[in-house]
Write a protein that holds these residues in place. Structure first.
Motif, mmCIF file in Angstrom:
data_model
loop_
_atom_site.group_PDB
_atom_site.id
_atom_site.type_symbol
_atom_site.label_atom_id
_atom_site.label_comp_id
_atom_site.label_asym_id
_atom_site.label_seq_id
_atom_site.Cartn_x
_atom_site.Cartn_y
_atom_site.Cartn_z
ATOM 1 N N ASP A 1 -10.075 -15.709 0.475
ATOM 2 C CA ASP A 1 -11.440 -15.191 0.373
ATOM 3 C C ASP A 1 -11.500 -13.664 0.458
ATOM 4 O OD1 ASP A 1 -10.654 -15.064 2.995
ATOM 5 O OD2 ASP A 1 -12.539 -15.836 3.835
ATOM 6 N N GLN A 2 -10.353 -12.988 0.525
ATOM 7 C CA GLN A 2 -10.350 -11.522 0.599
ATOM 8 C C GLN A 2 -9.633 -10.886 -0.601
ATOM 9 O OE1 GLN A 2 -9.280 -9.783 4.387
ATOM 10 N NE2 GLN A 2 -10.057 -11.546 5.523
ATOM 11 N N VAL A 3 -9.611 -11.618 -1.708
ATOM 12 C CA VAL A 3 -8.924 -11.128 -2.903
ATOM 13 C C VAL A 3 -9.491 -9.792 -3.362
ATOM 14 C CG1 VAL A 3 -8.555 -11.558 -5.365
ATOM 15 C CG2 VAL A 3 -8.119 -13.372 -3.705
ATOM 16 N N LYS A 4 -10.794 -9.651 -3.335
ATOM 17 C CA LYS A 4 -11.427 -8.404 -3.787
ATOM 18 C C LYS A 4 -10.978 -7.223 -2.927
ATOM 19 C CE LYS A 4 -15.924 -6.313 -4.813
ATOM 20 N NZ LYS A 4 -17.405 -6.517 -4.808
ATOM 21 N N LEU A 5 -10.911 -7.422 -1.611
ATOM 22 C CA LEU A 5 -10.459 -6.363 -0.705
ATOM 23 C C LEU A 5 -8.994 -6.019 -0.961
ATOM 24 C CD1 LEU A 5 -10.792 -4.509 1.778
ATOM 25 C CD2 LEU A 5 -10.212 -6.483 3.210
ATOM 26 N N GLN B 1 -4.688 -0.983 -5.079
ATOM 27 C CA GLN B 1 -4.854 0.142 -5.996
ATOM 28 C C GLN B 1 -4.769 1.474 -5.265
ATOM 29 O OE1 GLN B 1 -8.506 -0.453 -8.178
ATOM 30 N NE2 GLN B 1 -7.497 -1.717 -9.728
ATOM 31 N N ASN B 2 -5.413 1.575 -4.115
ATOM 32 C CA ASN B 2 -5.360 2.818 -3.352
ATOM 33 C C ASN B 2 -3.949 3.104 -2.836
ATOM 34 O OD1 ASN B 2 -8.164 4.216 -2.706
ATOM 35 N ND2 ASN B 2 -8.534 2.016 -2.846
ATOM 36 N N TRP B 3 -3.264 2.053 -2.420
ATOM 37 C CA TRP B 3 -1.894 2.215 -1.925
ATOM 38 C C TRP B 3 -0.991 2.768 -3.017
ATOM 39 C CZ3 TRP B 3 0.933 1.428 2.564
ATOM 40 C CH2 TRP B 3 2.302 1.347 2.411
ATOM 41 N N ILE B 4 -1.029 2.139 -4.179
ATOM 42 C CA ILE B 4 -0.150 2.558 -5.273
ATOM 43 C C ILE B 4 -0.539 3.943 -5.775
ATOM 44 C CG2 ILE B 4 0.515 2.048 -7.653
ATOM 45 C CD1 ILE B 4 0.361 -0.910 -6.926
ATOM 46 N N ARG B 5 -1.808 4.216 -5.905
ATOM 47 C CA ARG B 5 -2.262 5.528 -6.370
ATOM 48 C C ARG B 5 -1.759 6.632 -5.439
ATOM 49 N NH1 ARG B 5 -7.265 4.607 -6.039
ATOM 50 N NH2 ARG B 5 -7.550 3.849 -8.173
ATOM 51 N N GLY B 6 -1.905 6.433 -4.143
ATOM 52 C CA GLY B 6 -1.496 7.446 -3.180
ATOM 53 C C GLY B 6 -0.003 7.683 -3.167
ATOM 54 N N ASN B 7 0.779 6.603 -3.243
ATOM 55 C CA ASN B 7 2.227 6.754 -3.156
ATOM 56 C C ASN B 7 2.849 7.296 -4.437
ATOM 57 O OD1 ASN B 7 3.388 5.670 -0.473
ATOM 58 N ND2 ASN B 7 1.759 4.248 -0.968
ATOM 59 N N VAL B 8 2.313 6.935 -5.577
ATOM 60 C CA VAL B 8 2.819 7.502 -6.828
ATOM 61 C C VAL B 8 2.417 8.973 -6.939
ATOM 62 C CG1 VAL B 8 2.735 7.375 -9.348
ATOM 63 C CG2 VAL B 8 2.902 5.283 -8.008
ATOM 64 N N SER B 9 1.265 9.341 -6.384
ATOM 65 C CA SER B 9 0.885 10.756 -6.343
ATOM 66 C C SER B 9 1.905 11.554 -5.535
ATOM 67 C CB SER B 9 -0.509 10.912 -5.718
ATOM 68 O OG SER B 9 -1.484 10.260 -6.489
ATOM 69 N N ALA B 10 2.420 10.949 -4.489
ATOM 70 C CA ALA B 10 3.409 11.625 -3.640
ATOM 71 C C ALA B 10 4.791 11.641 -4.273
ATOM 72 C CB ALA B 10 3.477 10.929 -2.275
ATOM 73 N N ILE C 1 -2.727 -9.688 -8.232
ATOM 74 C CA ILE C 1 -1.778 -8.793 -8.880
ATOM 75 C C ILE C 1 -2.374 -8.117 -10.108
ATOM 76 C CG2 ILE C 1 -0.703 -10.391 -10.516
ATOM 77 C CD1 ILE C 1 1.046 -7.857 -8.150
ATOM 78 N N ASP C 2 -3.439 -8.662 -10.658
ATOM 79 C CA ASP C 2 -4.079 -8.018 -11.814
ATOM 80 C C ASP C 2 -4.642 -6.649 -11.457
ATOM 81 O OD1 ASP C 2 -3.492 -9.937 -13.671
ATOM 82 O OD2 ASP C 2 -5.392 -11.015 -13.473
ATOM 83 N N ALA C 3 -4.770 -6.361 -10.166
ATOM 84 C CA ALA C 3 -5.283 -5.056 -9.742
ATOM 85 C C ALA C 3 -4.372 -3.926 -10.194
ATOM 86 C CB ALA C 3 -5.433 -5.023 -8.213
ATOM 87 N N ASN D 1 -0.474 10.487 1.559
ATOM 88 C CA ASN D 1 -1.710 10.365 0.798
ATOM 89 C C ASN D 1 -2.908 10.671 1.685
ATOM 90 O OD1 ASN D 1 -3.741 9.741 -0.917
ATOM 91 N ND2 ASN D 1 -3.478 7.520 -0.764
ATOM 92 N N SER D 2 -3.541 11.828 1.476
ATOM 93 C CA SER D 2 -4.658 12.234 2.320
ATOM 94 C C SER D 2 -5.916 11.455 1.998
ATOM 95 C CB SER D 2 -4.933 13.732 2.114
ATOM 96 O OG SER D 2 -5.220 13.999 0.754
ATOM 97 N N LEU D 3 -5.902 10.666 0.906
ATOM 98 C CA LEU D 3 -7.102 9.949 0.503
ATOM 99 C C LEU D 3 -7.150 8.531 1.045
ATOM 100 C CD1 LEU D 3 -7.237 11.068 -3.242
ATOM 101 C CD2 LEU D 3 -8.427 12.070 -1.298
ATOM 102 N N THR D 4 -6.091 8.077 1.694
ATOM 103 C CA THR D 4 -6.058 6.703 2.149
ATOM 104 C C THR D 4 -6.902 6.519 3.399
ATOM 105 O OG1 THR D 4 -3.830 6.459 1.297
ATOM 106 C CG2 THR D 4 -4.569 4.830 2.888
#
Length: 433
Positions: free
Chosen positions: A234-238, A244-253, A272-274, A43-46
């Motif tokens: 305290d880092q739930v948002k991160l 989301q970026n991890w899953i997007r990149g790997n499913v693209s591959a 997990i709602d992400a 994933n070149s976008l990660t």
């Protein structure tokens, strides 16, 4: 000048030598690049911030040619459809570029020899870039339409997973139905529930191995541990952004990627709602289709409900094998949704009915523990000794206190218990000679 050789034949010979050396160089360059890419993600976008989860971004690899003075630049995903055509074109272009200065006079003098050489070059580069060739050196994503081996999956579940008739039946039907569907409406989402040692991790590993032979070592299978990858409240948002970026990149591959989320009962609510957009009934999300992916949750949450239902069946004189999914799934979905320690507490994933199956893992009886002991002894190359099998089973603790029906740790500590008896087993094997 060699005796009996004309200038034309010498020049043609030089062309063939250069062609052969250039092809060899291209071959080793390509193999080098493919081996370099074997353990890299694509994933070149990660961004660098996500690499701490183990993700490697796409990189450009430079492999300069030593004899032909050709520089090869490769930047590609590790999916066959993306790789075959660019590689073949690249190699052909390299050969033509290297030989262009010498081909003109040679063609005028030895057209048959040079034509034959070019034909051989085309055949070799075509073979070199064929998926069957490079997939021997690089793990490739399964081709579209490739189905799971039903008999192999059933055999693995029967031979390696004990006491879980319900989980075997549900997962086998769900996975094979999903695999055989050429156009599923959504990804497959399984949520496995039960006490520790009942086989949840084991089943997820078997399933991963059937989709991607390398199993958990595959770059297309991704294991998340709540306490390791998402430890801070305290880092739930991160975490949600990273996930989301991890899953997007790997499913693209690789569209048929497998994502396993262990320790869901320790996951901070909301994280997990992400992944909810990726599980929903969308054809594409930002140009990426997630319909071929598989998501698996592993959780101890709901284990008490399952154990109580199993004990009620036993108390009423019903057979364990008579327990059906409809007896437990409604209890699980409601119980997990309302359990603040489940990781799926008030989750939109449950609220939107995106979990295809809540799969219950029943508590294991002593007879199932014995099956685990026999399997472990066989895996270690020992002859199965029923005295040792019984001794290990007797060292386990069981509940309820009065009846002592179910192992409170399942088969989780079988390996450690067997280690204690290993000296005796080895002496017994030596005596048997």
């Amino acid at each position: 000048m060699l005796r009996g050789s004309s200038p034309a034949s010498i020049r043609a010979g030089i062309v063939l030598v250069k062609l052969s050396l250039c092809l060899c160089n291209a071959l080793f360059t390509t193999l080098s690049v493919l081996l370099e890419q074997r353990d890299k993600s694509v994933n070149s976008l990660t961004p660098p911030a996500y690499r701490r989860l183990g993700f490697q971004p796409l990189q450009q690899l430079h492999a300069p040619g030593s004899f032909c003075a050709v520089s090869v630049l490769v930047s590609f995903p590790a999916e066959p459809g993306w790789l075959a055509a660019p590689t073949m074109k690249l190699l052909k272009a390299a050969v033509i570029f290297a030989l262009a200065p010498t081909l003109t006079p040679a063609l005028a003098l030895e057209p048959l020899s040079v034509g034959l050489a070019i034909g051989v070059a085309s055949a070799l580069t075509g073979y070199l870039s064929h998926p069957r060739f490079y997939c021997n050196y690089v793990e490739c994503c399964p081709r579209a339409g490739q189905r799971l081996n039903a008999s192999a999956l059933k055999a693995q579940l029967d031979d390696r997973l004990f006491g879980q008739h319900l989980a075997k039946d549900v997962v086998l039907k769900a996975v094979l139905g999903f695999s055989n569907n050429p156009s599923p409406k959504k990804p497959l989402m399984l949520s496995l529930h039960g006490w520790a040692g009942t086989g949840k991790n084991f089943l997820s590993q078997i399933l991963a191995e059937q989709v991607h032979p390398a199993g958990l070592r595959s770059k297309f299978v991704h294991l998340f541990l709540a306490t390791l990858h998402f430890p801070h409240h305290d880092q739930v948002k991160l975490y949600k952004e990273q996930l989301q970026n991890w899953i997007r990149g790997n499913v693209s591959a690789c569209p048929s990627s497998v994502f396993i989320f262990d320790e869901m009962d320790k996951m901070h609510p909301g994280v997990i709602d992400a992944i909810k957009p990726f599980l929903d009934y969308y054809e594409e999300v930002d140009g990426v289709s997630y319909r071929k992916a598989i998501f698996i949750f592993l959780s101890n949450a709901g284990g008490d409900l399952i154990n109580k239902a199993a004990l009620d069946f036993w108390t009423s004189g019903k057979r364990r094998e008579d327990i059906q999914l409809k007896d437990l799934e409604p209890l699980l979905s409601v119980g997990v949704f309302n359990n603040k320690n489940s990781g799926l507490w008030h989750s939109s994933i449950i609220d939107r009915n995106l979990i295809d199956y809540f799969v219950p893992f029943l508590p294991l009886e002593q007879r199932h523990v014995k099956m685990c002991v026999r399997a472990e002894m066989t895996a270690r190359g020992y002859a199965v000794d029923e005295k040792i099998v019984q001794a290990v089973a007797d060292e386990m603790t069981y509940f309820p206190k009065g009846q002592k029906i179910y192992s409170d740790k399942g088969c989780k500590t079988v390996q450690a218990k067997l280690d204690i008896h290993e000296d005796f087993v080895m002496r017994d094997m030596k005596d048997r000679g």
